[in-house]
Design an enzyme around this catalytic site. Sequence first.
Site, PDB file in Angstrom:
ATOM      1  N   ARG A   1       0.813  -1.218   0.000  1.00 29.68           N
ATOM      2  CA  ARG A   1       0.000   0.000   0.000  1.00 29.68           C
ATOM      3  C   ARG A   1       0.847   1.268   0.000  1.00 29.68           C
ATOM      4  O   ARG A   1       0.321   2.369  -0.164  1.00 29.68           O
ATOM      5  CB  ARG A   1      -0.917   0.017   1.218  1.00 29.68           C
ATOM      6  CG  ARG A   1      -1.874  -1.146   1.281  1.00 29.68           C
ATOM      7  CD  ARG A   1      -2.778  -1.010   2.480  1.00 29.68           C
ATOM      8  NE  ARG A   1      -3.645   0.128   2.360  1.00 29.68           N
ATOM      9  CZ  ARG A   1      -4.816   0.130   1.753  1.00 29.68           C
ATOM     10  NH1 ARG A   1      -5.258  -0.967   1.199  1.00 29.68           N
ATOM     11  NH2 ARG A   1      -5.538   1.220   1.677  1.00 29.68           N
TER      12      ARG A   1
ATOM     13  N   GLU B   1       5.904   0.098 -15.751  1.00 30.90           N
ATOM     14  CA  GLU B   1       5.679   0.129 -14.304  1.00 30.90           C
ATOM     15  C   GLU B   1       6.767  -0.615 -13.531  1.00 30.90           C
ATOM     16  O   GLU B   1       7.235  -0.134 -12.501  1.00 30.90           O
ATOM     17  CB  GLU B   1       4.324  -0.541 -14.083  1.00 30.90           C
ATOM     18  CG  GLU B   1       3.838  -0.673 -12.698  1.00 30.90           C
ATOM     19  CD  GLU B   1       2.461  -1.341 -12.667  1.00 30.90           C
ATOM     20  OE1 GLU B   1       1.777  -1.166 -11.687  1.00 30.90           O
ATOM     21  OE2 GLU B   1       2.074  -2.042 -13.633  1.00 30.90           O
TER      22      GLU B   1
ATOM     23  N   LYS C   1       2.538  -2.641 -18.028  1.00 31.10           N
ATOM     24  CA  LYS C   1       3.271  -3.570 -17.170  1.00 31.10           C
ATOM     25  C   LYS C   1       4.769  -3.330 -17.309  1.00 31.10           C
ATOM     26  O   LYS C   1       5.501  -3.302 -16.340  1.00 31.10           O
ATOM     27  CB  LYS C   1       2.925  -4.999 -17.585  1.00 31.10           C
ATOM     28  CG  LYS C   1       2.452  -5.992 -16.657  1.00 31.10           C
ATOM     29  CD  LYS C   1       1.325  -5.887 -15.739  1.00 31.10           C
ATOM     30  CE  LYS C   1       0.844  -4.572 -15.246  1.00 31.10           C
ATOM     31  NZ  LYS C   1      -0.505  -4.634 -14.685  1.00 31.10           N
TER      32      LYS C   1
ATOM     33  N   TRP D   1       2.919   6.126   1.742  1.00 34.95           N
ATOM     34  CA  TRP D   1       3.076   6.568   0.355  1.00 34.95           C
ATOM     35  C   TRP D   1       2.834   8.067   0.412  1.00 34.95           C
ATOM     36  O   TRP D   1       1.711   8.521   0.609  1.00 34.95           O
ATOM     37  CB  TRP D   1       2.049   5.882  -0.536  1.00 34.95           C
ATOM     38  CG  TRP D   1       2.195   6.149  -1.987  1.00 34.95           C
ATOM     39  CD1 TRP D   1       3.011   5.509  -2.869  1.00 34.95           C
ATOM     40  CD2 TRP D   1       1.467   7.120  -2.756  1.00 34.95           C
ATOM     41  NE1 TRP D   1       2.843   6.024  -4.117  1.00 34.95           N
ATOM     42  CE2 TRP D   1       1.908   7.022  -4.084  1.00 34.95           C
ATOM     43  CE3 TRP D   1       0.510   8.072  -2.447  1.00 34.95           C
ATOM     44  CZ2 TRP D   1       1.413   7.825  -5.108  1.00 34.95           C
ATOM     45  CZ3 TRP D   1       0.014   8.878  -3.456  1.00 34.95           C
ATOM     46  CH2 TRP D   1       0.470   8.750  -4.777  1.00 34.95           C
TER      47      TRP D   1
ATOM     48  N   ASN E   1      -4.399   7.095   6.956  1.00 42.67           N
ATOM     49  CA  ASN E   1      -4.368   6.888   5.509  1.00 42.67           C
ATOM     50  C   ASN E   1      -5.455   7.775   4.913  1.00 42.67           C
ATOM     51  O   ASN E   1      -6.608   7.694   5.348  1.00 42.67           O
ATOM     52  CB  ASN E   1      -4.644   5.420   5.182  1.00 42.67           C
ATOM     53  CG  ASN E   1      -4.871   5.200   3.704  1.00 42.67           C
ATOM     54  OD1 ASN E   1      -4.281   5.890   2.864  1.00 42.67           O
ATOM     55  ND2 ASN E   1      -5.731   4.257   3.363  1.00 42.67           N
TER      56      ASN E   1
ATOM     57  N   GLU F   1      -1.974  -2.647 -22.027  1.00 44.24           N
ATOM     58  CA  GLU F   1      -1.659  -3.330 -20.771  1.00 44.24           C
ATOM     59  C   GLU F   1      -0.218  -3.857 -20.779  1.00 44.24           C
ATOM     60  O   GLU F   1       0.494  -3.753 -19.776  1.00 44.24           O
ATOM     61  CB  GLU F   1      -2.668  -4.467 -20.535  1.00 44.24           C
ATOM     62  CG  GLU F   1      -2.422  -5.328 -19.320  1.00 44.24           C
ATOM     63  CD  GLU F   1      -2.382  -4.573 -17.997  1.00 44.24           C
ATOM     64  OE1 GLU F   1      -2.727  -3.387 -17.955  1.00 44.24           O
ATOM     65  OE2 GLU F   1      -1.959  -5.180 -17.000  1.00 44.24           O
TER      66      GLU F   1
ATOM     67  N   HIS G   1       0.079   7.876 -38.196  1.00 45.42           N
ATOM     68  CA  HIS G   1      -0.404   9.239 -37.980  1.00 45.42           C
ATOM     69  C   HIS G   1       0.499  10.022 -37.027  1.00 45.42           C
ATOM     70  O   HIS G   1       0.065  10.983 -36.404  1.00 45.42           O
ATOM     71  CB  HIS G   1      -1.841   9.207 -37.450  1.00 45.42           C
ATOM     72  CG  HIS G   1      -2.796   8.571 -38.416  1.00 45.42           C
ATOM     73  ND1 HIS G   1      -3.116   9.139 -39.636  1.00 45.42           N
ATOM     74  CD2 HIS G   1      -3.466   7.383 -38.372  1.00 45.42           C
ATOM     75  CE1 HIS G   1      -3.954   8.352 -40.283  1.00 45.42           C
ATOM     76  NE2 HIS G   1      -4.173   7.268 -39.549  1.00 45.42           N
TER      77      HIS G   1
HETATM   78  C1  F6R Z   1      -1.116  -1.533 -12.658  1.00 47.39           C
HETATM   79  C2  F6R Z   1      -2.065  -1.418 -11.563  1.00 47.39           C
HETATM   80  C3  F6R Z   1      -2.891  -0.190 -11.483  1.00 47.39           C
HETATM   81  C4  F6R Z   1      -4.312  -0.527 -10.994  1.00 47.39           C
HETATM   82  C5  F6R Z   1      -5.099   0.771 -10.772  1.00 47.39           C
HETATM   83  C6  F6R Z   1      -6.541   0.501 -10.385  1.00 47.39           C
HETATM   84  O1  F6R Z   1      -0.441  -2.743 -12.631  1.00 47.39           O
HETATM   85  O2  F6R Z   1      -2.163  -2.271 -10.741  1.00 47.39           O
HETATM   86  O3  F6R Z   1      -2.926   0.478 -12.691  1.00 47.39           O
HETATM   87  O4  F6R Z   1      -4.934  -1.326 -11.938  1.00 47.39           O
HETATM   88  O5  F6R Z   1      -4.487   1.523  -9.757  1.00 47.39           O
HETATM   89  O6  F6R Z   1      -6.616  -0.247  -9.207  1.00 47.39           O
HETATM   90  P1  F6R Z   1      -7.938  -1.003  -8.794  1.00 47.39           P
HETATM   91  O7  F6R Z   1      -8.152  -2.092  -9.766  1.00 47.39           O
HETATM   92  O8  F6R Z   1      -7.657  -1.505  -7.412  1.00 47.39           O
HETATM   93  O9  F6R Z   1      -9.044   0.002  -8.835  1.00 47.39           O
END
Ligand code: F6R
Length: 593
Positions: A27, A473, A470, A71, A97, A466, A489
């Site tokens: 988190r 990230e 990945k 965070w 949080n 996607e 384009h």
């Molecule tokens: C990328 C990733 C994020 C989540 C996004 C939404 O690997 O995990 O892009 O997909 O933060 O999170 P949720 O699905 O929990 O709403």
Amino acid sequence: MCGIIGYIGLRQAQPILLNCLGRLEYRGYDSCGIAVSEHGINVCKDAIRVEALKKTMPRLDGTAGIGHTRWATHGEPSPINAHPHLDCSGKIAVVHNGIITNYQNLRDQLSGEGHQFVSETDTEVIPHLIEKYYNGNLETAVAAALNDIEGSYAIIVLATDEPKLVAARKDSPIIISLGDRENFIASDVPAILDYSNRVVYLEDGDIGVITTDSIKVSRRGNEVAVKVHQISWTVEDAQKAGYEHFMLKEIHEQPKVIRDTLAGWVSGEALEDLATMWGDDINALLILACGTSYHAALIGKQIGQELLKIPVRAELASEFNYSTQPLARTLAIAITQSGETADTLKAMKKLKEVGCQALAITNVVGSTASRIADRTLYTRAGPEISVAATKSFTAQLMVLYQLMMSHPEIGARRLNSMTKELRQLPNKVQQVLDNEGEIAQYARELSQYENIFYIGRGINFPVALEGALKLKEISYIHGEGYAAGELKHGPFALLGSDTPVIALLAQDDTYEPMLTNIKEVKARGSPIIALTREGDEDIEKIVDKVLTVPQVEAIFSPVVNTIALQLLAYYAAREKGCPIDFPRNLAKSVTVE
Ligand code: F6R
């Protein structure tokens, strides 16, 4: 975006808090700290990971305490800005949080009243407000302080003068968990699985109080009966099980996740239940989500457009919140792994305000999304710890396939042929996983580049997005997902021998135009890897390398293709020595807008 934990019982709190914090690091992980109470509050915190804190911190005695993994939102990661935060007297400690939006006003006001602040955080106003209102009853003081606060919060409060912990929530998740002569408060279930599987979910506005032997929840000043939920996730679900990273374990769990999420469908129970989602008045679908879940939404849109005779839209929740659109007779579907993503929740609330039916697809039982929604469909992915979503995405697709297939207008033949394919998917996915060695080899080569394009068309365009997400990230390589027909384009200007292109193919009417696009790319000198079905001989003559996946009907190609791309990103990141499960600047659950 942060993880919070509280413990009160008969055991020493410090090791328990640190263990739980380790489980909450997905988190947030730029700093962490704990406070333990015994004849006064002792705090230890730093801008380091939990493992490092464990090694460096002194022993803190006491059987009640709170902890936090951060965070950063207000103030850089630093020992001072790390939580817990204290009041002036040092007798009240708070972990939080969320975001206090009026903190500057409160801070000015409290400073004028003589309170001294040491950090740059919004959180620090909370212990000072509680101190201001404290008159021998912690719960009352917390309630009074919360009256002054605007924004979102999940908080746990520890005070030297009272043997209890007080928790409260608004727009940020929090649970109470019951042990044997000990109780816990946490942001999320994985934090406490080592100790208990019985939890109580707090609602927005609730105040929870736990002691060693009791729990109490109050709503608008009145005590309410608590409902205890039994959690089916196990400790093993939330551990690495011998894999080097959670991400790799979670990628490998996907055959099982597909089986689990499809169980009701395969047994025939789910069809009837899902069919009830489609009221006669529904004549449009709107799918909302963020990040990877948004890519699942885009694939859901493609599935819906192919199978249904009603318009299907997919939108980023964060953008939908600032748009006006016709929503009459629309079934809105919010997809969120965590069930706590702030932008998605805001969109759901907006939908409810205008009278739209909202369906949530989420992985977390009792999450905020499930409580806002009229109905919830659960993905059976189990806890996903790695920040990068993998198995939850696949589970979301499984729910979307089933939901679309349950529409009354789908003909029996189509339904049967798709069900047959669905049954085979776990084995097909296993074949992708069995090809891990070859994918890893390709990934090692790709890890040398700085920019990589992913291109696809139709249902594989979101897969390109996607795959690129990945990659960037977790490996920090710039991945760009593009609709293959759009390269000409503009992005052609970026192509050349130093920019590989990964082309995603499916056996549908996009195949021929993809071949044309691939040839165009080749003419610009980019190395090309094609991701295609086994035995696709046409493509071998054109591209530099071919990565094959088992043949599936085109509508299911996102499943096998995405899983191959997850492995590709994983091994590229591993080659570069990146912290795969906890990429820089990110957090798993994005509870701020
Ligand atoms: C990328 C990733 C994020 C989540 C996004 C939404 O690997 O995990 O892009 O997909 O933060 O999170 P949720 O699905 O929990 O709403």
